[in-house]
Enzyme design. Sequence first.
Site, PDB file in Angstrom:
ATOM      1  N   GLY A  71      12.039  -6.012  -1.961  1.00  0.00           N
ATOM      2  CA  GLY A  71      12.883  -6.554  -2.450  1.00  0.00           C
ATOM      3  C   GLY A  71      13.296  -7.688  -1.948  1.00  0.00           C
ATOM      4  O   GLY A  71      14.482  -8.394  -1.975  1.00  0.00           O
ATOM      5  N   TYR A 132      12.969  -2.293   9.990  1.00  0.00           N
ATOM      6  CA  TYR A 132      12.389  -3.337  10.680  1.00  0.00           C
ATOM      7  C   TYR A 132      13.332  -3.931  11.743  1.00  0.00           C
ATOM      8  O   TYR A 132      12.988  -4.449  12.679  1.00  0.00           O
ATOM      9  CB  TYR A 132      12.574  -4.466   9.599  1.00  0.00           C
ATOM     10  CG  TYR A 132      11.157  -4.918   8.602  1.00  0.00           C
ATOM     11  CD1 TYR A 132      10.294  -3.600   8.712  1.00  0.00           C
ATOM     12  CD2 TYR A 132      11.060  -5.819   8.423  1.00  0.00           C
ATOM     13  CE1 TYR A 132       9.360  -3.808   7.679  1.00  0.00           C
ATOM     14  CE2 TYR A 132       9.655  -6.339   7.670  1.00  0.00           C
ATOM     15  CZ  TYR A 132       8.921  -5.108   7.514  1.00  0.00           C
ATOM     16  OH  TYR A 132       7.818  -5.463   6.685  1.00  0.00           O
ATOM     17  N   ASP A 287       0.285   1.728   3.512  1.00  0.00           N
ATOM     18  CA  ASP A 287       1.514   0.804   3.337  1.00  0.00           C
ATOM     19  C   ASP A 287       1.983   1.044   1.740  1.00  0.00           C
ATOM     20  O   ASP A 287       2.616   0.320   1.024  1.00  0.00           O
ATOM     21  CB  ASP A 287       1.241  -0.643   3.342  1.00  0.00           C
ATOM     22  CG  ASP A 287       2.711  -1.357   3.706  1.00  0.00           C
ATOM     23  OD1 ASP A 287       3.497  -0.752   4.081  1.00  0.00           O
ATOM     24  OD2 ASP A 287       2.541  -2.611   3.945  1.00  0.00           O
ATOM     25  N   SER A 291       6.209  -3.338  -0.552  1.00  0.00           N
ATOM     26  CA  SER A 291       5.746  -4.812  -1.362  1.00  0.00           C
ATOM     27  C   SER A 291       5.002  -5.332  -0.435  1.00  0.00           C
ATOM     28  O   SER A 291       5.057  -5.316   0.862  1.00  0.00           O
ATOM     29  CB  SER A 291       7.110  -5.510  -1.691  1.00  0.00           C
ATOM     30  OG  SER A 291       7.735  -6.098  -0.515  1.00  0.00           O
TER      31      SER A 291
END
Length: 382
Positions: A71, A132, A287, A291
């Site tokens: 995103g 994160y 992963d 993205s």
Amino acid sequence: MLTLLKNAQLYAPTSMGLCHLLLADRRIAAVVSAEREAPALGMAVDEIDLEGRRVIPGLVDPLVHFIGGGGEGGFGTRTAELTLDDALASGVTTLVGALGTDALTRTPANLLGKARELAAGGLTTYCYTGSYQLPPVTLTGSVGSDILFIPEFIGVGEVAISDHRGSQPSPFELARLASEARTAGMLAGKSGIVFIHTGDAPSHLEPLRAASRDSAIPLAQFLPTHINRTAELFEDGLRFAREGGRIDFTTSTTAELLAGGEVPASEAVARALHARVEPSRITLSSDANASLPRFDAERRFVGLEPGRLSSPFEVLGECIDEHGIAWETAIGVASTHAADALGLSTKGRLAPGHDADLLILAEGEWSIDEVWALGRRVYRRD
């Protein structure tokens, strides 16, 4: 439920030759050389003759974005959730979910719900609490209580270091986070692993070294990924592994990433082994459904592609066919070592007492004929 898989060319991951495998409900009950008579059980058993096809452990993937990721280019660039059909056909039978960049519109509750959806379809799923950024987002109020009280949460991640999208954590913050996860893991009988997203900033893995150096936390409490993303990070990763850490190579890629200097995952494995990195220090992750973003020189978003859960199986084939890596070693990198790092003692091997997660490979080509998860066939190629 008893199932006898006869005449399997077995890699457990060690080559065992032609074997019979007895599956009892979710586990492997016995492995018998085909030189001996198949077990006479005297009870109802489903017998399947594999006629010498190769059988390997189901793959263990320590980084999957169950509910999508990314995103970075706005709401129109959010990646899709992982579908059960894609997961079942991928060859990955144990998946660990993470949030990643977006912990605002995606939450630990969403992640846990999706993990349980995939588990209801036959797979084994776990999650990381956090994302994160620090302080970490959690479900119960702390990293420690998430790991201690929620069965699926086995660690924290993927925490970003050396990346402009992370919260720029200090070594002290990383050590404190690792201590909380490690202690809760010990109490819960879990690894308490700290899974690390590593960006391309020049600091590379130095924050982890500093966190370990200034505390009692071993380097192996951290599992940093994307180590093959740049040539410089790859070289630093080799040093990190020789110092006692673990390194994870990302199997999903794009033409742009490769053109920008990413080391293809199978080549990264081969080069790491050639550099005498201990194989048990190396893992692979997909992963998947994250993205894979592209940024310009000023860190502005220019595009993305999604990661693919099928990529670890593809890279495993490249390791064997293109780089001549022994089956036992390559399977270890794609399955066994991740299971060990994550504290999943019944995963990554085909032996009595272990979960009956296995792949039956096609004859004469690198593809999957069947996927078995927890003793049940969940995918068969048409």
